[in-house]
Design an enzyme around this catalytic site. Structure first.
Site, mmCIF file in Angstrom:
data_model
loop_
_atom_site.group_PDB
_atom_site.id
_atom_site.type_symbol
_atom_site.label_atom_id
_atom_site.label_comp_id
_atom_site.label_asym_id
_atom_site.label_seq_id
_atom_site.Cartn_x
_atom_site.Cartn_y
_atom_site.Cartn_z
ATOM 1 C CD GLU A 1 -2.730 1.195 0.451
ATOM 2 O OE1 GLU A 1 -2.500 1.341 -0.851
ATOM 3 O OE2 GLU A 1 -4.012 1.636 0.694
ATOM 4 C CG ASP A 2 -0.750 4.700 -1.742
ATOM 5 O OD1 ASP A 2 -1.381 4.339 -1.112
ATOM 6 O OD2 ASP A 2 -1.059 5.459 -2.662
ATOM 7 C CG ASP B 1 -5.362 9.504 5.868
ATOM 8 O OD1 ASP B 1 -5.201 9.694 7.081
ATOM 9 O OD2 ASP B 1 -5.933 10.032 5.253
ATOM 10 C CG PHE C 1 -2.967 15.354 0.243
ATOM 11 C CD1 PHE C 1 -4.006 14.121 0.586
ATOM 12 C CD2 PHE C 1 -2.642 15.495 -0.915
ATOM 13 C CE1 PHE C 1 -4.555 13.531 -0.326
ATOM 14 C CE2 PHE C 1 -3.126 14.753 -1.988
ATOM 15 C CZ PHE C 1 -4.122 13.971 -1.622
ATOM 16 N NE ARG D 1 -1.990 8.084 -10.064
ATOM 17 C CZ ARG D 1 -2.742 7.931 -9.167
ATOM 18 N NH1 ARG D 1 -2.103 7.353 -8.077
ATOM 19 N NH2 ARG D 1 -4.035 7.996 -9.015
HETATM 20 P P1 5GP Z 1 -7.263 5.295 4.293
HETATM 21 O O1 5GP Z 1 -8.371 4.263 3.631
HETATM 22 O O2 5GP Z 1 -6.224 4.848 5.197
HETATM 23 O O3 5GP Z 1 -8.004 6.647 4.887
HETATM 24 O O4 5GP Z 1 -6.735 5.932 2.833
HETATM 25 C C1 5GP Z 1 -5.817 5.234 2.308
HETATM 26 C C2 5GP Z 1 -5.832 5.886 0.950
HETATM 27 O O5 5GP Z 1 -6.107 7.205 0.679
HETATM 28 C C3 5GP Z 1 -4.582 5.769 0.228
HETATM 29 O O6 5GP Z 1 -4.453 4.343 -0.223
HETATM 30 C C4 5GP Z 1 -4.444 6.798 -0.729
HETATM 31 O O7 5GP Z 1 -4.798 6.604 -2.032
HETATM 32 C C5 5GP Z 1 -5.360 7.827 0.094
HETATM 33 N N1 5GP Z 1 -4.659 8.839 0.743
HETATM 34 C C6 5GP Z 1 -4.453 8.832 1.820
HETATM 35 N N2 5GP Z 1 -3.688 9.824 2.358
HETATM 36 C C7 5GP Z 1 -3.087 10.636 1.298
HETATM 37 C C8 5GP Z 1 -2.127 11.448 1.140
HETATM 38 O O8 5GP Z 1 -1.650 12.161 1.813
HETATM 39 N N3 5GP Z 1 -2.056 11.775 -0.238
HETATM 40 C C9 5GP Z 1 -2.436 11.147 -1.332
HETATM 41 N N4 5GP Z 1 -2.069 11.198 -2.571
HETATM 42 N N5 5GP Z 1 -3.363 10.094 -0.986
HETATM 43 C C10 5GP Z 1 -3.868 9.793 0.243
HETATM 44 MG MG MG Z 2 -4.321 4.273 -2.278
#
Ligand code: 5GP
Ligand code: MG
Length: 182
Positions: free
Chosen positions: A105-106, A109, A158, A171
């Site tokens: 996973e990237d 959050d 972010f 990207r």
């Molecule tokens: P979560 O489900 O943990 O809230 O969010 C995860 C997904 O939200 C990540 O895989 C990503 O796609 C997006 N995301 C959350 N924070 C960021 C951020 O700081 N930058 C970007 N570009 N995407 C984010």
């Molecule tokens: Mg993602």
């Protein structure tokens, strides 16, 4: 949705390309050792993790013998805050049944994406499910899934670059940068 953002390519990166490649190389060593003899399935979450995954794959020892699968996990819209509803597409059930699955996973959050994805992979009969996240945001959310492998812990900002986008932009940047509303 915000209308305008600052230019993230101005100024210094939060994490530079050298730091990223050094850390990804360490993660490759760790994962190769932990998964020795297990031929793991690397489950890459699209789109954001594709750059991290392609670098990490090439840091694995040849005998790691991984399989590569993809899943599309996206929340709707182009907001810089999570927009609420989540959509999961893939993987094919046979590809993970009885397998040791490592989700790539990237960024972690809120944890909603990975909670849903882990549950789905368990339902499909995986032998084990672990997570490698390039970035983990510092957020006080106790019920978030805990990645077994973490690239970097970052503040609650972010970020874009190294696969991560804002409205499908940025990207391609080789480093991780903060995107701010002006
Ligand atoms: P979560 O489900 O943990 O809230 O969010 C995860 C997904 O939200 C990540 O895989 C990503 O796609 C997006 N995301 C959350 N924070 C960021 C951020 O700081 N930058 C970007 N570009 N995407 C984010
Ligand atoms: Mg993602």
């Amino acid at each position: 949705m915000i209308g305008a953002v600052t230019d993230p390519t101005a100024g210094e990166p939060l994490i530079d390309a050298g730091q990223i490649s050094a850390r990804v190389s360490e993660l490759g060593d760790e994962i190769s050792a932990d998964y020795e003899g297990r031929a793991p399935v690397l489950l890459i979450t699209l789109k954001g993790a594709f750059v991290f995954a392609s670098d990490l794959l090439r840091e694995l020892r040849p005998d790691t013998d991984p399989r590569v699968e993809f899943v599309r996990a996206s929340s709707y819209g182009d907001d810089i805050v999570s927009s609420g509803s989540l959509r999961l597409v893939g993987p094919d059930p046979p590809s993970v049944h009885d397998q040791d699955v490592l989700i790539l996973e990237d960024i972690l959050d809120t944890g909603r994406t990975l909670t849903a994805l882990k549950a789905r992979i368990r339902t499909l009969g995986a032998r084990s499910v672990e997570i490698a996240a390039l970035l983990v945001k510092d957020r006080p959310i106790p019920e978030r899934p805990r990645p077994r492998y973490v690239g970097f812990h970052i503040p609650d900002v972010f970020v874009v670059g190294y696969g991560l986008d804002y409205a499908q932009r940025y990207r391609h940047l080789p480093d991780v940068r903060v995107l701010e509303a002006p």
